[in-house]
Write a protein that holds these residues in place. Structure first.
Motif, PDB file in Angstrom:
ATOM      1  N   TYR A 327       1.942 -11.681   0.521  1.00  0.00           N
ATOM      2  CA  TYR A 327       2.171 -10.442   1.250  1.00  0.00           C
ATOM      3  C   TYR A 327       2.388  -9.311   0.244  1.00  0.00           C
ATOM      4  N   ASN A 328       1.288  -8.667  -0.119  1.00  0.00           N
ATOM      5  CA  ASN A 328       1.278  -7.621  -1.136  1.00  0.00           C
ATOM      6  C   ASN A 328       1.210  -6.271  -0.431  1.00  0.00           C
ATOM      7  N   GLN A 329       2.356  -5.597  -0.359  1.00  0.00           N
ATOM      8  CA  GLN A 329       2.404  -4.336   0.371  1.00  0.00           C
ATOM      9  C   GLN A 329       1.592  -3.241  -0.312  1.00  0.00           C
ATOM     10  N   LYS A 330       1.546  -3.260  -1.635  1.00  0.00           N
ATOM     11  CA  LYS A 330       0.751  -2.274  -2.356  1.00  0.00           C
ATOM     12  C   LYS A 330      -0.733  -2.464  -2.055  1.00  0.00           C
ATOM     13  N   LEU A 331      -1.193  -3.701  -2.110  1.00  0.00           N
ATOM     14  CA  LEU A 331      -2.596  -3.973  -1.818  1.00  0.00           C
ATOM     15  C   LEU A 331      -2.920  -3.631  -0.363  1.00  0.00           C
ATOM     16  N   LEU A 332      -2.001  -3.913   0.535  1.00  0.00           N
ATOM     17  CA  LEU A 332      -2.225  -3.599   1.942  1.00  0.00           C
ATOM     18  C   LEU A 332      -2.416  -2.092   2.131  1.00  0.00           C
ATOM     19  N   ASN A 333      -1.617  -1.296   1.440  1.00  0.00           N
ATOM     20  CA  ASN A 333      -1.743   0.160   1.546  1.00  0.00           C
ATOM     21  C   ASN A 333      -3.064   0.634   0.935  1.00  0.00           C
ATOM     22  N   LYS A 334      -3.472   0.035  -0.183  1.00  0.00           N
ATOM     23  CA  LYS A 334      -4.727   0.426  -0.820  1.00  0.00           C
ATOM     24  C   LYS A 334      -5.914   0.108   0.086  1.00  0.00           C
ATOM     25  N   ARG A 335      -5.910  -1.061   0.720  1.00  0.00           N
ATOM     26  CA  ARG A 335      -7.053  -1.463   1.529  1.00  0.00           C
ATOM     27  C   ARG A 335      -7.088  -0.786   2.892  1.00  0.00           C
ATOM     28  N   THR A 336      -5.958  -0.219   3.314  1.00  0.00           N
ATOM     29  CA  THR A 336      -5.957   0.494   4.581  1.00  0.00           C
ATOM     30  C   THR A 336      -6.098   2.003   4.408  1.00  0.00           C
ATOM     31  N   VAL A 337      -5.635   2.554   3.247  1.00  0.00           N
ATOM     32  CA  VAL A 337      -5.587   4.000   3.113  1.00  0.00           C
ATOM     33  C   VAL A 337      -6.228   4.508   1.819  1.00  0.00           C
ATOM     34  N   GLU A 338      -5.845   3.966   0.673  1.00  0.00           N
ATOM     35  CA  GLU A 338      -6.097   4.626  -0.605  1.00  0.00           C
ATOM     36  C   GLU A 338      -7.496   4.432  -1.161  1.00  0.00           C
ATOM     37  N   ASP A 339      -8.045   3.246  -1.115  1.00  0.00           N
ATOM     38  CA  ASP A 339      -9.325   2.978  -1.753  1.00  0.00           C
ATOM     39  C   ASP A 339     -10.464   3.756  -1.090  1.00  0.00           C
ATOM     40  N   ASP A 341     -13.258   2.616  -0.213  1.00  0.00           N
ATOM     41  CA  ASP A 341     -13.839   1.832   0.866  1.00  0.00           C
ATOM     42  C   ASP A 341     -12.761   1.261   1.782  1.00  0.00           C
ATOM     43  N   ALA A 342     -11.613   1.933   1.885  1.00  0.00           N
ATOM     44  CA  ALA A 342     -10.526   1.465   2.734  1.00  0.00           C
ATOM     45  C   ALA A 342     -10.893   1.607   4.208  1.00  0.00           C
ATOM     46  N   VAL A 343     -10.105   0.940   5.048  1.00  0.00           N
ATOM     47  CA  VAL A 343     -10.363   0.974   6.489  1.00  0.00           C
ATOM     48  C   VAL A 343     -10.303   2.409   7.008  1.00  0.00           C
ATOM     49  N   SER A 344      -9.335   3.188   6.515  1.00  0.00           N
ATOM     50  CA  SER A 344      -9.181   4.561   7.016  1.00  0.00           C
ATOM     51  C   SER A 344     -10.441   5.384   6.777  1.00  0.00           C
ATOM     52  N   TYR A 355      -7.487   9.402  13.863  1.00  0.00           N
ATOM     53  CA  TYR A 355      -7.261   7.961  13.761  1.00  0.00           C
ATOM     54  C   TYR A 355      -5.934   7.651  13.039  1.00  0.00           C
ATOM     55  N   HIS A 356      -5.270   6.573  13.477  1.00  0.00           N
ATOM     56  CA  HIS A 356      -4.069   6.073  12.797  1.00  0.00           C
ATOM     57  C   HIS A 356      -4.091   4.553  12.829  1.00  0.00           C
ATOM     58  N   LEU A 357      -3.593   3.976  11.747  1.00  0.00           N
ATOM     59  CA  LEU A 357      -3.461   2.525  11.659  1.00  0.00           C
ATOM     60  C   LEU A 357      -2.021   2.211  11.278  1.00  0.00           C
ATOM     61  N   TYR A 358      -1.370   1.388  12.088  1.00  0.00           N
ATOM     62  CA  TYR A 358       0.025   1.023  11.841  1.00  0.00           C
ATOM     63  C   TYR A 358       0.118  -0.487  11.627  1.00  0.00           C
ATOM     64  N   PRO A 359       0.288  -0.936  10.371  1.00  0.00           N
ATOM     65  CA  PRO A 359       0.526  -2.366  10.155  1.00  0.00           C
ATOM     66  C   PRO A 359       1.956  -2.731  10.587  1.00  0.00           C
ATOM     67  N   ILE A 360       2.070  -3.628  11.534  1.00  0.00           N
ATOM     68  CA  ILE A 360       3.367  -4.018  12.080  1.00  0.00           C
ATOM     69  C   ILE A 360       3.647  -5.473  11.708  1.00  0.00           C
ATOM     70  N   GLU A 361       4.864  -5.727  11.193  1.00  0.00           N
ATOM     71  CA  GLU A 361       5.283  -7.107  10.943  1.00  0.00           C
ATOM     72  C   GLU A 361       5.730  -7.698  12.276  1.00  0.00           C
ATOM     73  N   LYS A 362       4.802  -8.376  12.913  1.00  0.00           N
ATOM     74  CA  LYS A 362       5.045  -8.828  14.281  1.00  0.00           C
ATOM     75  C   LYS A 362       5.971 -10.022  14.343  1.00  0.00           C
ATOM     76  N   ASN A 363       5.826 -10.916  13.405  1.00  0.00           N
ATOM     77  CA  ASN A 363       6.615 -12.150  13.448  1.00  0.00           C
ATOM     78  C   ASN A 363       6.908 -12.598  12.024  1.00  0.00           C
ATOM     79  N   VAL A 364       8.188 -12.734  11.711  1.00  0.00           N
ATOM     80  CA  VAL A 364       8.621 -13.207  10.401  1.00  0.00           C
ATOM     81  C   VAL A 364       9.317 -14.544  10.599  1.00  0.00           C
ATOM     82  N   THR A 365       8.696 -15.593  10.081  1.00  0.00           N
ATOM     83  CA  THR A 365       9.239 -16.945  10.226  1.00  0.00           C
ATOM     84  C   THR A 365       9.274 -17.594   8.855  1.00  0.00           C
ATOM     85  N   GLY A 366      10.493 -17.890   8.404  1.00  0.00           N
ATOM     86  CA  GLY A 366      10.624 -18.501   7.081  1.00  0.00           C
ATOM     87  C   GLY A 366      10.073 -17.575   6.029  1.00  0.00           C
ATOM     88  N   ASP A 367       9.083 -18.054   5.290  1.00  0.00           N
ATOM     89  CA  ASP A 367       8.459 -17.220   4.257  1.00  0.00           C
ATOM     90  C   ASP A 367       7.100 -16.701   4.700  1.00  0.00           C
TER      91      ASP A 367
END
Length: 879
Positions: A327-339, A341-344, A355-367
């Motif tokens: 779970y790499n939050q920096k990479l997630l931000n790059k692939r959704t916004v910064e790069d 060829d990002a999704v945005s 357009y808006h994209l909101y990554p939501i931590e829907k379920n956190v179980t253990g690790d």
């Protein structure tokens, strides 16, 4: 009886006069119980009074009603004395900050009425400000921050605020122990005005002695310290080029970078439990950081919700993050916004500005963390208006034709960024000051695009002088980059001395050494010939005449400019001057050249629209008389008719200080292979020419024929934030050139490569192309009899900016490069190169252009001479 009557009348008149005077006198007219300047017993019981009058004293520059308004009291109000009403009025005066002395007096009392006096003294004003201990540049910065001006009032609050601002300013520069004292001295020449002396003792910069990190097990101290960009231990070789001073704001940012580093590695819960900065000595501090890493998390699942425009499969492929990944939050931000060829950008380049994209931590179980990617696609936005502000140089149509965003089209982020690049490439506006912003209107689904531009001077005047073997060489060149040829015969449209506004380039130059050397050129370029399509037209012409050096010049003592010859005598005046100026000129050695070129260029759309193609037709005429400086030809007249084809791609973001992009150019220059269609015995003519036959050489080179292939490339890679102003950039270069012939007996004497040195064209490069290779002397790789018919050059430069402003661009560079030249195409060995390294600086001034100086050291020996240390002066921007 009469006397008594006169006495009564006199007493009556005196009584009437006394009464009249008493009626006009406030003292005599006051009630009998009036008390003046009463003593107020503040420990006594308060008593209610009606304010019967208010008098303002001590502030002649203020209207009474304004001062009374500040107090909150009015005639007719009832107040308690002693009581809170008077105290609150004094507090109101104090809050204004306008008065150094505030007194509210009871002037008199009568019954239940009271007369008040507001006795005030205004704050002193500033008569002069002096800075002690600050440099000229620091003083300018402080003046902008403090906004203290002559005539302003000075209060203790202002003094305290100024002290904090000055300390904060120097703290940002690393002077955490700076001391500030602000003194106010009464100006004896101006009442109620003070001279303000600001005394600054910066002391030494505070540096980081040691960084102690506790609680980290999964990431080492070195990894975390490398994540801290601005807070670094002194004394470590790895931190040689990094900041060592301690700046509080930078330190706080670095703490966030530590947490970001953990988040990047999957440690979502990492936090800093405590941190402290402890004084080590007067010049150093120790930093203590206590961490809690938490556990490492992985992505268990990714669900997409709300996407209707693009299917989930496409979005998953673009995101390129899969279940099971850390779970790499920096990479997630790059692939959704910064790069790029990002999704945005998939959405933003197709009109979905809302357009808006909101990554939501829907379920956190253990690790494990399940992500839900919530999409709000919104409607597509159409460009409504394109607004251009700040343009006072070009006709607006010239700017608009370069724009990729146009009214009525769907919004595209790529088109917006490309438009910004195209405007910057014109050179008429400051790229660093460009403010381009979309202004969306969600109600009707449109967007206005505002281009905020800042014009800058782009025309150039070059006046330069140099010293050669035959004396002073002067050059004058005028380059007008905003020319308008259609208004040439319409003087009323001129801006200054020339017609302007169309973005065309007109250049005229002259270089001369009087009778020894003359060169004249003129050129015109229209980047949008016809005004409808980006097809360019270029026309240029030149004339050059060079006179040779008499052989007696070389046999004199010209090499000894101070007149001390090698035979033990001094004969400076009789030998040096005479031989330098009288014997140098030889009118029987002449080279003349005339050339005309016409070119048409076109912007391509494939492979992408950064490509251009240009075709040129050129004619050159050469006249030689006893010209000993070319190996293959010395006398006669030569002609050449050339076809030039150039395929180029340019995607740099800024032509002055480039942060990203690349430049590639592939050029092929051809002459007709006339010898293939003739029946002459070229072998015999060549042999006769080599044996000294002037007529044979004239016949050989009456029409020059050759093919010339050149490749040049540059790439720019930002090493720090490319969006920042002070970006560190790595530039790489790879070039080569080949000059060949169709007929092995007709090796062209012209258009060869002159390799080595600064790469500046001069009066001693005879019909050749100059190639820079720093660290070696000019032409060291291609001396006479070893003319260059092939060359290669590679290099790498590190650019770092010093000043990037509208009027001036200054940056430094360090470089390593290598190159070589060969006398024949068959000898070309691109990996057999001579090396050099050095450093330099570049300065761009609008009226002069690019200038610079480099120092380079050549490590290798070329034709018996080692490169060694060399200074090179640069004028113009080379590609």
């Amino acid at each position: 009886m009469l006397n008594r009557l006169l006495t009564i009348i006199a007493l009556t008149l005196l009584s009437a006069t006394t009464v009249a005077v008493a009626q006009d006198s406030p003292v005599l007219n006051a009630p009998v119980d009036t008390v003046y300047n009463p003593n107020i017993l503040y420990t006594g019981m308060p008593k209610s009074y009606e304010i019967a009058g208010i008098e303002v004293t001590g502030v002649p520059n203020y209207e009474d009603y304004i001062i009374i308004g500040y107090s909150g009291l009015n005639v007719g109000d009832r107040v308690e004395i002693p009581g809170p009403d008077i105290t609150n009025a004094a507090k109101r005066f104090a809050r204004q900050g306008l008065f150094s002395t505030i007194k509210i007096k009871v002037a008199k009392m009568a019954g239940d009425k009271v007369w008040l006096e507001f006795a005030l003294k205004p704050q002193p004003r500033i008569s002069a400000i002096n800075y002690y201990g600050a440099s000229k540049g620091e003083k300018k910065d402080l003046e902008e921050r403090l906004q203290l001006m002559k005539g302003n009032q000075i209060t203790q609050n202002i003094v305290n605020r100024a002290t904090q601002i000055i300390k904060g300013y120097y703290s940002q520069k690393g002077f955490g122990n700076a001391e500030v004292r602000i003194d106010q001295i009464e100006d004896l020449s101006a009442p109620n005005e003070n001279i303000v002396n600001i005394n600054i003792d910066k002391n030494s910069k505070v540096k980081v002695h040691k960084i102690y990190i506790d609680g980290n097990e999964m990431l080492s101290d070195n990894v975390l310290q490398r994540a801290m960009k601005k807070t670094n231990e002194k004394g470590k070789l790895i931190n040689l080029f990094r900041q060592k001073k301690f700046v509080e704001s930078d330190y706080r940012d670095d703490l966030d970078r530590i947490i970001a580093k953990y988040n990047e590695k999957g440690y979502r819960d990492a936090k800093i439990i405590s941190d402290s900065v402890v004084k080590y000595d007067d010049k150093n501090v120790d930093v203590y950081i206590n961490l809690e890493e938490g556990k490492k998390y992985y992505i268990s699942n990714i669900d997409w919700v709300g996407n209707t425009v693009y299917p989930t499969e496409i979005l998953e492929r673009i995101l390129d993050i899969r279940p099971g990944d850390v779970y790499n939050q920096k990479l997630l931000n790059k692939r959704t916004v910064e790069d790029e060829d990002a999704v945005s950008n998939l959405y933003l380049n197709n009109g979905y500005l809302f357009y808006h994209l909101y990554p939501i931590e829907k379920n956190v179980t253990g690790d494990s963390i399940a992500l839900e990617m919530r999409m709000v696609e919104g409607p597509q936005a159409t460009v409504n208006n394109v607004i251009i502000n700040g343009n006072d140089r070009l006709y607006e149509k010239v700017i608009r034709r370069e724009l990729r965003v146009k009214p009525g089209q769907l919004f595209s982020k790529d088109d917006l960024m490309r438009s910004a690049r195209e405007i910057a490439q014109t050179g008429h506006f400051d790229p660093e000051a460009m403010d381009i912003r979309p202004e969306p209107n969600a109600e009707n689904g449109t967007v206005d695009i505002v281009f905020g531009l800042e014009s800058k001077a782009n025309d150039q005047v070059e006046v330069s002088f140099g010293w050669g073997q035959t004396g002073l060489i002067g050059k004058l060149a005028l380059k007008f980059t905003n020319f308008s040829i259609k208004n040439l015969f319409n003087p009323s449209s001129y801006k200054g001395i020339i017609p302007q506004g169309e973005g065309q380039t007109f250049t005229i130059s002259a270089q001369t050494n009087a009778k020894y050397y003359q060169s004249y050129s003129i050129s015109f370029l229209d980047p949008w010939f016809g005004g409808k399509r980006p097809n360019s037209l270029s026309v240029s012409a030149y004339y050059a005449r060079q006179t040779g050096i008499n052989s007696s010049y070389y046999s004199s003592n010209w090499r000894n400019p101070y007149g001390y010859n090698y035979w033990g005598s001094s004969n400076y005046y009789n030998d040096y001057y005479q031989n330098s100026y009288e014997n140098a000129y030889d009118p029987n050695k002449v080279l003349q050249m005339i050339g005309v070129t016409v070119g048409i260029g076109k912007r391509l759309s494939w492979p992408d629209d950064y490509f251009t193609f240009q075709a040129e037709i050129g004619y050159q005429w050469y006249y030689l008389k006893n010209w000993d400086y070319l190996y293959y030809m010395n006398n006669g007249t030569s002609n050449s008719l050339t076809l030039g084809l150039t395929l180029a791609r340019q995607s740099i973001d800024n032509p002055l200080y480039t942060r990203s992009g690349s430049i590639f150019s592939l050029n092929l220059q051809l002459t007709p292979p006339a010898s293939l269609f003739g029946k002459k015995d070229w072998k015999r003519l060549s042999e006769e020419g080599n044996n000294g036959s002037v007529e044979a050489k004239k016949e050989l080179y009456r029409w020059i024929e050759y093919w010339k292939l050149r490749f040049k490339s540059r790439t720019y890679t930002p090493l720090t934030d490319p969006a920042g102003k002070w970006t560190l950039v790595m530039m790489t270069r790879a070039d080569f050139g080949l000059l060949g012939s169709y007929n092995k007996y007709l090796k062209t004497p012209f258009e060869t490569f002159y390799v080595g040195g600064d790469g500046m064209s001069g009066s001693y490069t005879y019909a050749t192309e100059t190639i820079a290779l720093r660290g070696y002397e000019n032409g060291q790789f291609t001396p006479w009899t070893r003319e260059g018919y092939a060359y290669a050059r590679v290099g790498m430069e590190l650019h770092f900016p010093f000043m990037l402003s509208n009027s001036t661009t200054i940056y430094g560079l360090t470089f390593v490069e290598a190159g070589n030249a060969w006398t024949a195409v068959k000898d070309f060995q691109p990996f057999n190169l001579k090396r050099s390294a050095g450093a330099g600086v570049r300065i761009f001034l609008p009226m002069v252009g690019m200038m610079g100086i480099d120092w380079a050291y050549g490590f290798d020996t070329v034709y018996g001479r080692k490169g060694g240390g060399q200074f090179h002066f640069i004028l113009g921007q080379e590609f």
